[in-house]
Each structure stands twice: as C-alpha cells, then as structure tokens.
Design an enzyme around this catalytic site. Structure first.
Site, PDB file in Angstrom:
ATOM      1  N   ASP A 143      23.393  32.190  62.738  1.00  0.00           N
ATOM      2  CA  ASP A 143      24.781  32.458  62.369  1.00  0.00           C
ATOM      3  C   ASP A 143      25.527  31.131  62.447  1.00  0.00           C
ATOM      4  OD1 ASP A 143      27.154  33.967  61.860  1.00  0.00           O
ATOM      5  OD2 ASP A 143      27.592  33.912  64.004  1.00  0.00           O
ATOM      6  N   ASP A 177      29.609  30.434  63.029  1.00  0.00           N
ATOM      7  CA  ASP A 177      30.682  30.247  64.007  1.00  0.00           C
ATOM      8  C   ASP A 177      30.257  30.637  65.413  1.00  0.00           C
ATOM      9  OD1 ASP A 177      32.536  29.273  62.260  1.00  0.00           O
ATOM     10  OD2 ASP A 177      34.106  30.663  62.881  1.00  0.00           O
TER      11      ASP A 177
END
Length: 278
Positions: free
Chosen positions: A18, A20
């Site tokens: 992922d 952030d």
C-alpha cells in the site's frame, strides 16, 4: 517478512505494498494541497478544510459509506480540471514534496525483497499518475492505482477503475497468475483495515502502522505488526535509478491521489467537511 538468511530457500514471488502510511508518512493529499493552492486550483479555505479533514480521519475508523461520500466530493471538485496543468504541477513538485515523506524502513524492506528476487508492486486507491512516479522513486517494478476518466484533456468526474478494498486482492491474484507466482509465497503490507482482502489473499501479510481495526485483526490472526517512523529524503539514494522522465510521465488521474490517498482508508463521520484539494 523476508529475513537475512532466507535467500537460499526463498521462492521469488511478489511483494504488494500500500502507499500512504506504508511507504510514505502522512498524506500525499495534504502534501500536494499547497502547490495546488499556489496554482489557483483550490482556495485557502479549501486547503484549511483539507487539513481539518486529515486530522479528523486519523482518529476515525474505516467506514465504507464515508469513503463513498468523500470519493464523490473529490470527483466533483476536480471535474473539468486541465490534465496538462495537473501533470505540470506534480512533475515540478514531486521531489520536493514526496521524497522527505518516504519511510527509510519501507525502502530497506523493498531493497530486501528485491535482493531476494521478488517483484515489487504498489497497489493504491490513489490516482495512477501520482502513484506511478512515487513507485518509481522507491524502486517498485509496477503499480496499480485508481484511474479517472479524461475527455479532451480534462477530468470528466467519472472513475474508470477504483483500486480499493477487494479490488486490490483481485489485482494481486491477477498479477500472481500472470507472473506464475503462488499467492502463498507472496507478501503484502498495509496500514488499513480496508486492505484486509489483500492481506488475506497472500501467504505473508504484514500490518504496517496499522489503524485500530487492522491492528486488532492482525493480532487475532497472528500477523506481524511493524512500525515505520523514520521518513528520509530519497534523492541521493534513488536519483541514479529513476530518470526524470519517469517522474514526469502521466498524471491523468492525479487528483484522486490528491484527494484519496489520506482519506480513502479511514473515512470520517458523515458530516465531515469536504477534503477539497486534499
């Protein structure tokens, strides 16, 4: 997670990351609001509201309805924006804004996977053309991200592909099948409960800086939990490997990166002010 002596018995696979709070600290949405404001795309009030929204979602749990509401507000905000202008802003400010946000722990983990022969894949609900240059900066092999519709050089407000939730797991399965990897050999890293389908799809899931819900799920399942807290500038580390053209290409859906990266995973209460420009 890969370990220092694992190279001999290691089977090459994919490592899905992922973006952030997994690769970068904080929110690229909030980070890019300043250059967008300087270029007149958002107002000072909108920028301040985005800051408020970011502070609120840090303490909120994941909520699907709120995610949809925020997504709708962002697409309305950016409808009609000129893609060339967005491309120019992101290309000119990427190094200044993003490099200081990248976690040293994430780059070390990516390097370790690369040394083992793994394919590095970034999966993000943010806009494809903001994710691509960040993925290039950290040495990823490929990325999948949300795509926004464009017509005559302007954003239409329509979403062509939303790389979120179960769709990330589907993307991981497709990549594994394409590359001949076994999912049980693959790794996945995320901070958000919304990525639970992705984490459950692989044989080696790891929670990184997890939100409350994901931390509970990880502890219940016995998954590793990592804390990344050392963002460092990457220019000296990656400059020789990342041609500037890779940073400048694309950005057709960048606004989703600006609006979603920090908001997509935690959502706030239904009455949360629109995170315009975030």
């Amino acid at each position: 997670m890969p370990t220092a002596g694992a190279a001999v018995a290691h089977t090459a696979a994919a490592a899905f990351f992922d973006l952030d709070k997994t690769i970068i600290a904080g929110s690229s949405a909030l980070a890019f609001s300043r250059p967008f404001r300087r270029q007149g795309l958002i107002s000072r009030r909108a920028a301040l509201r985005s800051v408020y929204a970011q502070l609120m979602v840090v303490f909120a749990g994941a909520d699907e309805d709120t995610m949809d509401l925020l997504r709708q507000r962002i697409t309305v905000l950016c409808t009609g924006w000129d893609v060339a202008q967005i491309r120019s802003i992101v290309a000119e400010t990427l190094h200044e804004i993003v490099e200081p946000l990248v976690y040293a722990e994430a780059t070390a983990l990516i390097a370790e996977h690369r040394a083992l022969g793994d394919e590095i894949v970034v999966l993000s609900a943010s806009g494809l053309e903001v994710v691509e240059p960040i993925a290039a900066l950290v040495g990823a092999d490929r990325c999948l991200a949300t795509r926004m519709g464009v017509d005559h050089g302007r954003y239409t407000g329509e979403i062509e592909y939303y790389c979120y939730g179960e769709e990330k797991a589907a993307a991981a399965r497709a990549i594994a099948a394409e590359r001949g990897f076994r999912l049980e050999d693959c790794h996945a890293y995320s901070d958000s409960i919304t990525d639970l389908p992705l984490l459950e799809a692989v044989g080696h899931p790891t929670a990184v800086n997890p939100d409350r819900a994901l931390r509970r799920a990880a502890l219940q399942r016995g998954w590793p939990v990592l804390t990344f807290d050392n963002p460092v500038a990457l220019r000296s580390r990656f400059r020789s490997r990342v041609p500037r053209v890779a940073v400048a290409t694309g950005v057709a859906a960048v606004v989703l990166g600006l609006g979603w990266v920090g908001l997509r995973r935690r959502g706030g209460p239904a009455g949360l002010p629109s995170p315009t420009g975030a």
